[in-house]
Write a protein that holds these residues in place. Sequence first.
Motif, PDB file in Angstrom:
ATOM      1  N   SER A 173      31.573  -9.127  15.601  1.00  0.00           N
ATOM      2  CA  SER A 173      32.935  -9.054  16.624  1.00  0.00           C
ATOM      3  C   SER A 173      32.570  -7.828  17.346  1.00  0.00           C
ATOM      4  CB  SER A 173      34.106  -8.998  15.596  1.00  0.00           C
ATOM      5  OG  SER A 173      34.971  -8.950  16.250  1.00  0.00           O
ATOM      6  N   THR A 174      33.132  -7.985  18.713  1.00  0.00           N
ATOM      7  CA  THR A 174      33.431  -7.075  19.584  1.00  0.00           C
ATOM      8  C   THR A 174      34.432  -6.196  19.373  1.00  0.00           C
ATOM      9  OG1 THR A 174      34.372  -8.655  21.171  1.00  0.00           O
ATOM     10  CG2 THR A 174      31.968  -8.310  21.582  1.00  0.00           C
ATOM     11  N   LYS A 175      35.542  -6.847  18.311  1.00  0.00           N
ATOM     12  CA  LYS A 175      36.692  -6.173  17.892  1.00  0.00           C
ATOM     13  C   LYS A 175      36.786  -5.614  16.510  1.00  0.00           C
ATOM     14  CE  LYS A 175      38.709 -10.276  19.148  1.00  0.00           C
ATOM     15  NZ  LYS A 175      39.768 -11.139  19.473  1.00  0.00           N
ATOM     16  N   ILE A 176      35.736  -4.855  16.451  1.00  0.00           N
ATOM     17  CA  ILE A 176      35.514  -4.265  14.956  1.00  0.00           C
ATOM     18  C   ILE A 176      36.718  -3.792  14.244  1.00  0.00           C
ATOM     19  CG2 ILE A 176      34.284  -2.640  13.623  1.00  0.00           C
ATOM     20  CD1 ILE A 176      32.551  -4.896  13.995  1.00  0.00           C
ATOM     21  N   SER A 177      37.629  -3.178  15.266  1.00  0.00           N
ATOM     22  CA  SER A 177      38.747  -2.457  14.773  1.00  0.00           C
ATOM     23  C   SER A 177      39.666  -3.637  14.056  1.00  0.00           C
ATOM     24  CB  SER A 177      39.633  -1.806  15.792  1.00  0.00           C
ATOM     25  OG  SER A 177      40.135  -2.816  16.792  1.00  0.00           O
ATOM     26  N   ASP A 178      39.644  -5.076  14.272  1.00  0.00           N
ATOM     27  CA  ASP A 178      40.267  -6.000  13.774  1.00  0.00           C
ATOM     28  C   ASP A 178      40.121  -6.138  12.331  1.00  0.00           C
ATOM     29  OD1 ASP A 178      41.654  -6.468  16.053  1.00  0.00           O
ATOM     30  OD2 ASP A 178      40.747  -8.452  16.558  1.00  0.00           O
ATOM     31  N   PHE A 179      38.652  -5.417  11.854  1.00  0.00           N
ATOM     32  CA  PHE A 179      38.382  -5.923  10.680  1.00  0.00           C
ATOM     33  C   PHE A 179      38.008  -4.391   9.985  1.00  0.00           C
ATOM     34  CE2 PHE A 179      36.909  -9.245  12.876  1.00  0.00           C
ATOM     35  CZ  PHE A 179      37.338 -10.369  12.396  1.00  0.00           C
ATOM     36  N   SER A 180      38.582  -3.331  10.154  1.00  0.00           N
ATOM     37  CA  SER A 180      38.604  -2.236   9.933  1.00  0.00           C
ATOM     38  C   SER A 180      38.846  -1.878   8.526  1.00  0.00           C
ATOM     39  CB  SER A 180      39.388  -1.073  10.752  1.00  0.00           C
ATOM     40  OG  SER A 180      40.893  -1.359  10.400  1.00  0.00           O
ATOM     41  N   ASP A 181      39.669  -2.999   7.974  1.00  0.00           N
ATOM     42  CA  ASP A 181      40.275  -2.651   6.305  1.00  0.00           C
ATOM     43  C   ASP A 181      38.987  -3.033   5.416  1.00  0.00           C
ATOM     44  OD1 ASP A 181      42.862  -2.370   6.702  1.00  0.00           O
ATOM     45  OD2 ASP A 181      43.220  -4.423   6.791  1.00  0.00           O
ATOM     46  N   PHE A 182      37.675  -3.414   6.136  1.00  0.00           N
ATOM     47  CA  PHE A 182      36.534  -3.871   5.289  1.00  0.00           C
ATOM     48  C   PHE A 182      35.671  -2.767   5.498  1.00  0.00           C
ATOM     49  CE2 PHE A 182      38.597  -8.115   6.425  1.00  0.00           C
ATOM     50  CZ  PHE A 182      38.933  -8.433   4.975  1.00  0.00           C
ATOM     51  N   LYS A 183      35.739  -1.583   6.235  1.00  0.00           N
ATOM     52  CA  LYS A 183      34.624  -0.877   6.610  1.00  0.00           C
ATOM     53  C   LYS A 183      33.955  -0.231   5.332  1.00  0.00           C
ATOM     54  CE  LYS A 183      33.710   2.745   9.652  1.00  0.00           C
ATOM     55  NZ  LYS A 183      34.388   3.655  10.870  1.00  0.00           N
ATOM     56  N   ASN A 184      34.801   0.291   4.392  1.00  0.00           N
ATOM     57  CA  ASN A 184      34.377   1.069   3.008  1.00  0.00           C
ATOM     58  C   ASN A 184      34.317  -0.153   2.078  1.00  0.00           C
ATOM     59  OD1 ASN A 184      34.072   3.382   4.426  1.00  0.00           O
ATOM     60  ND2 ASN A 184      36.160   3.470   4.236  1.00  0.00           N
ATOM     61  N   GLN A 185      34.016  -1.389   2.148  1.00  0.00           N
ATOM     62  CA  GLN A 185      33.892  -2.296   0.996  1.00  0.00           C
ATOM     63  C   GLN A 185      32.517  -2.902   0.990  1.00  0.00           C
ATOM     64  OE1 GLN A 185      37.335  -4.932   0.927  1.00  0.00           O
ATOM     65  NE2 GLN A 185      38.624  -3.547   1.528  1.00  0.00           N
ATOM     66  N   GLY A 186      31.549  -2.361   1.328  1.00  0.00           N
ATOM     67  CA  GLY A 186      30.178  -2.824   1.439  1.00  0.00           C
ATOM     68  C   GLY A 186      29.961  -3.992   2.241  1.00  0.00           C
ATOM     69  N   ILE A 187      30.800  -4.335   3.305  1.00  0.00           N
ATOM     70  CA  ILE A 187      30.687  -5.298   4.246  1.00  0.00           C
ATOM     71  C   ILE A 187      29.991  -4.761   5.732  1.00  0.00           C
ATOM     72  CG2 ILE A 187      32.021  -6.945   5.647  1.00  0.00           C
ATOM     73  CD1 ILE A 187      33.800  -7.333   3.203  1.00  0.00           C
ATOM     74  N   GLU A 188      29.097  -5.574   6.211  1.00  0.00           N
ATOM     75  CA  GLU A 188      28.531  -4.951   7.304  1.00  0.00           C
ATOM     76  C   GLU A 188      29.319  -5.404   8.366  1.00  0.00           C
ATOM     77  OE1 GLU A 188      23.759  -3.972   8.648  1.00  0.00           O
ATOM     78  OE2 GLU A 188      24.384  -5.723   7.071  1.00  0.00           O
ATOM     79  N   LEU A 189      29.717  -4.455   9.251  1.00  0.00           N
ATOM     80  CA  LEU A 189      30.310  -4.707  10.593  1.00  0.00           C
ATOM     81  C   LEU A 189      29.516  -4.578  11.947  1.00  0.00           C
ATOM     82  CD1 LEU A 189      33.700  -3.350   9.559  1.00  0.00           C
ATOM     83  CD2 LEU A 189      33.172  -5.394   9.364  1.00  0.00           C
ATOM     84  N   LEU A 190      29.144  -5.542  12.650  1.00  0.00           N
ATOM     85  CA  LEU A 190      28.211  -5.224  13.711  1.00  0.00           C
ATOM     86  C   LEU A 190      28.861  -5.663  14.876  1.00  0.00           C
ATOM     87  CD1 LEU A 190      24.963  -7.077  12.280  1.00  0.00           C
ATOM     88  CD2 LEU A 190      25.545  -4.579  12.251  1.00  0.00           C
ATOM     89  N   ASN A 191      28.731  -4.816  16.197  1.00  0.00           N
ATOM     90  CA  ASN A 191      29.254  -5.075  17.492  1.00  0.00           C
ATOM     91  C   ASN A 191      28.182  -5.516  18.259  1.00  0.00           C
ATOM     92  OD1 ASN A 191      30.328  -5.114  19.997  1.00  0.00           O
ATOM     93  ND2 ASN A 191      31.472  -3.266  19.920  1.00  0.00           N
ATOM     94  N   PRO A 192      28.260  -6.878  18.615  1.00  0.00           N
ATOM     95  CA  PRO A 192      27.283  -7.238  19.496  1.00  0.00           C
ATOM     96  C   PRO A 192      26.800  -6.883  20.767  1.00  0.00           C
ATOM     97  CG  PRO A 192      28.731  -8.976  19.313  1.00  0.00           C
ATOM     98  CD  PRO A 192      29.202  -7.924  18.228  1.00  0.00           C
ATOM     99  N   ASN A 193      27.870  -6.030  21.437  1.00  0.00           N
ATOM    100  CA  ASN A 193      27.853  -5.311  22.667  1.00  0.00           C
ATOM    101  C   ASN A 193      27.074  -4.216  22.330  1.00  0.00           C
ATOM    102  OD1 ASN A 193      29.356  -7.228  24.028  1.00  0.00           O
ATOM    103  ND2 ASN A 193      31.427  -6.076  24.008  1.00  0.00           N
TER     104      ASN A 193
END
Length: 346
Positions: A173-193
């Motif tokens: 997602s380009t809006k990684i902040s929308d998913f910030s709750d998952f940042k420290n839960q072993g979930i990979e957050l990638l910004n395609p930009n």
Amino acid sequence: MISTLLIKYKWIIAFITSLIILKIISWVRNKINSDIEKRFSSTEEKAKVSVDLFGRFVQVRPAQFVFDSPERFYPYLFNKFNRYVIAHQFKKSNREIRFVFEAFPNLIHLKEKDIEPMKIKFGVSGGRKIVEMDLNDNFSNLRLIGTMGIGKSNIAKILTQQVSNAFNVVIVSTKISDFSDFKNQGIELLNPNKDSDLERLLNLTNELKTKIVNEENCRTWIILDEAIKDLMVHGYEVKKPREKIKETIVENINYFLSLGRKFKLFLLINTQDENIKNEAKLDLGKIGNVISGRITNQASADLYGIPIGIAQRRDLTNGKLIFATQSNRECFVFKSYLYKPKGTQQ
């Protein structure tokens, strides 16, 4: 003097007031019932109608012709009560029909104790039933359709919350902040930009493709938050390395859409555009399940077996959505759970 009389006879006054209110309600109900009775009667048979006191249903003992196609009376009842009919049931030795109105709770949260590792629970239907999908039951990926404001990100979070214990989860997602709750839960957050994140997505999809070729289970969910916008390649940019990477990622995703579910690799693809053809060249026609806001395109509605009367409802927003599957042509409107961060569910 007057105040003394009011106090002295307050119970009598309250009783008379109640009688007047009940008379008015009764008159209104009889007027409504009379109009409905005419609609469901024939020259040979007079219908009988009763409206549930809490507005949950209308029960009719209609003329015989009504039994041929009760669904054709749904629009009439909607116009009469300004509420959608979601089902009809045959009652009392099949001589009466109960038309059931849609009813949703105001706010609903998924309780942590109700989460099951191989099931996804999305919300509650208009008939107050839990809307869920079993990943062991030939689940065929999921597409979310709709413009901003219908609740796509909320659904993505609800899904992530439920599958993260049993699967690796990658959110693009380009809006990684929308998913910030998952940042420290072993979930990979990638910004395609970001070039580094795009390359990571390329490497990840290549690794997963190799696993499938080797017939290994992947146990992975990939969530593409704005798939078409983030992965489309413009013709004049094809030769740029970044666009080449996008092309390969799309090829891999289309491969996953064909074979991934067999190896426990699932995709949630969010799109604002409801059409199947798209600029990213994603093979969206291979996705067997859809959650959607209002759909105006007849072909898109037909693909998932969504009646146009449901597809074009104007109240499909703020978490009230359509759920449909190609496999059994199931379709209904539901109210989605409202996401709450882990540890805050009751």
